[in-house]
Enzyme design. Sequence first.
Site, mmCIF file in Angstrom:
data_model
loop_
_atom_site.group_PDB
_atom_site.id
_atom_site.type_symbol
_atom_site.label_atom_id
_atom_site.label_comp_id
_atom_site.label_asym_id
_atom_site.label_seq_id
_atom_site.Cartn_x
_atom_site.Cartn_y
_atom_site.Cartn_z
ATOM 1 N N PHE A 235 0.826 -1.220 0.000
ATOM 2 C CA PHE A 235 0.000 0.000 0.000
ATOM 3 C C PHE A 235 0.853 1.259 0.000
ATOM 4 C CE2 PHE A 235 -2.059 -3.294 2.729
ATOM 5 C CZ PHE A 235 -2.888 -3.804 1.751
ATOM 6 N N ILE A 461 2.543 -8.029 -4.338
ATOM 7 C CA ILE A 461 2.092 -7.407 -3.082
ATOM 8 C C ILE A 461 0.637 -7.772 -2.808
ATOM 9 C CG2 ILE A 461 3.763 -5.527 -3.112
ATOM 10 C CD1 ILE A 461 1.682 -3.722 -4.392
ATOM 11 N N GLY A 462 0.186 -8.825 -3.466
ATOM 12 C CA GLY A 462 -1.182 -9.278 -3.259
ATOM 13 C C GLY A 462 -2.097 -8.901 -4.407
ATOM 14 N N PRO A 645 -9.829 -10.280 -15.094
ATOM 15 C CA PRO A 645 -10.981 -9.697 -14.390
ATOM 16 C C PRO A 645 -11.081 -10.145 -12.936
ATOM 17 C CG PRO A 645 -11.636 -10.640 -16.506
ATOM 18 C CD PRO A 645 -10.215 -11.037 -16.289
ATOM 19 N N LYS A 714 -4.171 0.137 -18.486
ATOM 20 C CA LYS A 714 -4.023 1.207 -17.496
ATOM 21 C C LYS A 714 -3.996 0.561 -16.112
ATOM 22 C CE LYS A 714 -6.785 4.700 -19.998
ATOM 23 N NZ LYS A 714 -8.068 5.449 -19.916
ATOM 24 N N GLU A 718 -4.835 1.462 -7.715
ATOM 25 C CA GLU A 718 -5.117 2.602 -6.844
ATOM 26 C C GLU A 718 -6.361 3.372 -7.257
ATOM 27 O OE1 GLU A 718 -1.063 4.376 -5.459
ATOM 28 O OE2 GLU A 718 -0.719 3.223 -7.268
#
Lengths: 752, 338
Positions: A235, A461-462, A645, A714, A718
Site C-alpha cells: 500500500f 504485493i497481493g 478480471p 491502465k 489505486e
Amino acid sequence: MGQPVPRYDAAAKVTGRATYASDMPLDNPAYAFLVTSAIAKGRIDRFELDDAKRVRGVIEIVTHENAPKLKDSKLFSNGGYAGTTIQPLKSAEIAHDGQIIAVVVAESYEAAREAANRVKVSYSAAAPSATFDSPGTTTAAAKGQNSQFKEDPKVGDFAKAFDAAEVKLTASYATPTQHHNPLELFTTSCAWTGDNLVIYEGSQYVHGLKNGVAEQLGIDADKVRVVNPYVGGGFGSRGSMTPRTAIIAAMARRLNRPIKLVPTRDQGFTITTHRAETRHEIKLGASRDGRLVALRHEGAEVSSRPDAYCVGGTKTTTRLYVCPNVDSLVSIVRADRNTPGFMRSPPEVPYLFALESALDELAVELNMDPVELRRINDATRDPIDGKPYTSRSLMACFDEAAKAFGWSQRSPQPKSISDGDWLIGYGCAATCYPTLMGPSAARVRLQRDGRTRVEIAGHEIGTGAYTVIAETAAERLGVPLEKVAVFMGDSDLPPAPVAGGSNSTASTCSAVMMVCDQIRQRLFKALMPSDTLADKAKETVGISPAPSTQAAKGDRSLDIEKAFDALGVGVVEEYGEWKPEGAPLDSFRAMHNGQVRLVGGHQMKDQIAYAFGAEFVEVRVNRFTREIRCPRLVGAFAAGRIMNPRTARSQLMGGLIWGMSSALLEATEIDERNARYVNDNLADYLVPVNADVPGVEVILLSEEDDRINPLGVKGLGELGNVGTNAAICNAIYHATGQRIRKLPVRLEDIEL
Amino acid sequence: MRPFSYQRASDPDMAVQALSAAAAANEPLTKATAQPLAGGTTLIDLMKLDVMRPSAIVDITPLAQAWSAIAPGGDGLRLGALAKMSVVAAHAEIQRSYPVIADSLKLAASAQLRNMATLGGNVMQRTRCNYFRDVSYENCNKRNPGSGCAAMDGVNRMHAVLGTSDQCIATYPGDFAQALIALDAMVEITGKAGTRSMPFAQLHKAPGSTPDIETALQPGELISAFSISGRWPRSVYLKARDRQSYEFALSSAAIALDVQDGTIRDARVALGGVATVPWRAREAEALLKGQKFDDGLAQRVADAAFADAKGRKHNSFKIALGKRVVARALQQAVTMEI
C-alpha cells in the site's frame, strides 16, 4: 490475457506454503528487537542498560553511542533511495515520536523483547510541534522545495472569473493522518556470506532497496541481494527504504551472524511512513447552467522538519473537468514528525475528497443532479495544457454505476428516505488515477516441451502480479498457462520498477511481452530463415503504439518443437529491456541503479493518460445513535485492457472497501501536547470488519486504448479508493442534510 | 513480556493456594505477582504490552468442568464463571428469559474472542485506555500510582464521563457487566476461606484516589459464579459503536423492565462505554417506577442518568449520545414482544 484465471499463487497462499520475508530460514540467527523513543523532540541524556544486559541470552545492545556508522541516503525524490532522511542511531537527537533509539540483539526473540522492555532512557524533552495549528510549525509553498513538485497548475484568470461567476462556492476540507497497516509486519532479516549480503524484507522495490542499503553500507550494490517472493501487503509503505534495513545489515556484519528483526505493530506506525494530514480550500465558480468558469484548489500537507515530502494532488484536480480559469497552490507545513510517504493513491485520495465534495455542494447549490453536473463539465482534453486524454470513460462509468445502483430512484431532497431507525442517503463521486509506466527488464526461457520460465524482479504485493505475468507469457508464446513458471521478488533478477503508482502490470507485462516476442522472432527465423516475417515479428518488439495489430501478428501459430529442431538447441533464452514512450534517456541506467523513471499521467508529451471510474454508495445514519453504516458500495471502472478480471475485481473491491474505511473509520490520533500517536494498534486504529461491508459491486467497463502502451493497459490498483471518501460524505449530506468536510466522519459529527 | 512460571490448577483449592502463595501483603490485585489464566484474551495481551508483569501464571481452565454450568431455574439463573461467552449468548433459555445478557455477550468482541473468553474473565477485563496500555507513557495513575493521568488532557474520545476522578478517566470497557449490574446479580467468590457472595455492584471500584485498585477481589480470590433472581424477559442491550462488530461501546444501555398493564413496576438502567465502572443509574430508575411510559418520560430518565456526567475535550459527545441511547433502549424494552 483477459481471462479470469485463478491466482498463480493461490494454492501456495491458502496452504501456508508461501514464504514471506520473515519465514525465510536463516542459519543460526540472532534476534533483534527495537527500542523506540517516547518523546518526539529532544535528546537522549542517558541509557541505563544494566538491567537489560542481565537478561539471559542478550548478545548486544546498540545505541547511538556504539552503532555501526552508516552513510546518509538522500530522499528518493532527490535522487536517493530513502523515505526519510532522519537517520536514527546517529546522534542523541530525537526528531519524531517512535524513532529507533536502540536495538537489542539476543539469542531469542523473547529475550530480545524482554531486554528491550528493561532498557531505561532519560531524555531532555523539548516541546514538539505536532501538526497544523501547533505552535512552531513553518509553512512554505511546495514549489521550489520539492523537486518532484514542479508546478502549481493554473490557466486563465481565476480571480476575475470567480468574481464574475453566477454561482460561487468556497469550502474547506480536511483529511487525517492514516497508516497502511499491511498484515505482514515490517520485518527485516539480514545474512552475510563473506562480502555478500542477502536481505529478506517485504519491499515494493527490491532494486531500490538493494541500491539504497549498499549506498548506506558503502559497498558495491552487486554484493547486495533483496529477496521477497511474497509481500504481505504494501500500500506504499514498502516503496522506499526505511532506516531499519541498513541498521540491521550493518549489525549483522559486525556480529558475523544473521539477524532477524520483527518489529511490533505499534512500532510499524513510526519506523515507516504514513499518509500525512491535509487541508484544502476549494473555490468553484459556475454559470447557472452548471458550467465551471473558475476553479481554485489550495492544499496544505504536513511533513517532517528535514524533508519536503508532499503529494500535491492539484496536478489531478485541476485537470479533471473543463474549466477555463484555474488556479492552485500546494504548501508544506513542517512539524516534528516522521517523514510521510506514499499511501494507496497518495495525491488523489485527499485531493479528490475535496474536489468531489465541492462538486456535490455545487450541484446542490445549482439544484442539479451531481451526475449531470459532471457530464456538463466532462473533458476530452486536459484543461491546463490542452492535451487530449488517451481515452476517458468517466461518464460511461457514471452511467453504468448509476444504473446498477438505482440512482434514478433517488429523491434529491436531503432526509427524504428512511427505513425504521435509519436515515438513508445516496451519494456518488468520480474516481481517477493517472496511468503510469516505468522501464522494466525481463528474462524468459523457453524449453522444447513448452516449459517457460519468466524472471523479473517485480513484486507480488497481493495484486496478482504473478498471475498476469504468467498469462502474458503463456499467450505470447502459445504455451499452456500451467507450463509457465514466474520468478519475482529477487533483486538478482532483471529489474522492474517499484510496485507503486499502479504501474506494475503495464510495465512488467510490456517487458515480458517484448521478450517473449524476441523468442518468437528467433524461433520464426529458425523455421523460415528467408521469410520476411522475421522483420515483421521484429515490429512487435518494443514500443510500437498499435497493440491490436501487433496482437494479430503475435497470434500467428508457431510449431515450437519444429523450431527447436531447426535451431538445434534445447533452450531458448532471451533478455530484454522495455521502456515506455517518452521515458527519459537515462531510463535504463537509472533502472539498474534502483531508480524509477515513471512516465504517464499528465507528464506525457502530447497526451494525458488516466483511468476513470464512478462510485456510488448508500449510507445509513441511525437517527438515535447517529451510527453511520455503508451497506452498499457500487463502482464502475474503465482502465483499458483488463488483464485478469478476477484479480482486477479483487483490487477494485478492496479499494472501495478501503475508501469507505478511510471515510468513516481510519485516523491516526495525535496527542498534540507531545506529537505522539495514541491509537497505534489495530484495536484502536479501526478498519472495517465483514459486518461493515455487506454489499460491494464492481463493474468493469471495456475500454480500448491503443495510445497508451503496447498492451493497452491502465493501472487500476489505486483507482478504487479515490472517490469513496467524497461519495460517502455526499451520501451523508443526502441522508441528513448535513455537509461534513472533515474525515473521518464519526457519529459525534452528525447533528440531526 | 517477561518470563513467568506456569502452573495448571486441577481443582479450586490448588488454584487458590497457588494464587495466594505468590501474593504479597497489601498488594493490589492488578499488581499481584500471580495471575489466573482463563481465556487469556486480556491477560496475554497486557503481558505482551509489558503492562502486566506477573511472575506466575495459574491456569484455571481445568476448573471449567465445575465452573461453567449454565443453570436457569424457577427462581433465577446461575452462570459458572468459566462458561464461554459464546456458549451463554447462544443458550436458548438465556435468550428467552434474559435477552439483555444474551445480547450484551453477543455484541461484545469478535466470534473468535467470544469462543475463548470466559464470563469471569470478561467482567475482569481491564480498560482500553491507550495511555494505560502503552508503557512508554510514564503518567498513568492506574499503572504507576501517583504519576498523573495522560488521558485527562490527551486524546480522550473513548474515555469516561461518569464515575471519573481527578486521578483517572479510564472507561470500563465490557458489555456483560452492565447486564449483571442491571439485574442485581450476585457474584460468588472462591478464596482461601471457601466461597462468599456479594452484590456484583460492589465488585468494581471507581477510581477515586486509587485507580490501581479496580475490584474488591483480593489476591488468591477467584470469581466462581454469577447468580440472578427472577426472570427478565423484557430486557434489552443497546450498543452504539464506530463499526458494526468487534468494537467497544461509545455508549451502551442495559435496560430491564417489569411492565404490568402499562405501568412500570420495576426498572433497571445500566450504562456502558461511558463510565469508569459498570454503571447503574438508580436515580433514573426511580423516575420510571410506577409510571406509564412515554417519550417525555424516556427523556427525563435519560437526563437523570447523565445528570452528573463530566465531559472532557474529546468525549463530551458521549453525554448527549448516552442520553439518546438510554431513551431508545427504553423504547425498545417497552415495545418488545415477550
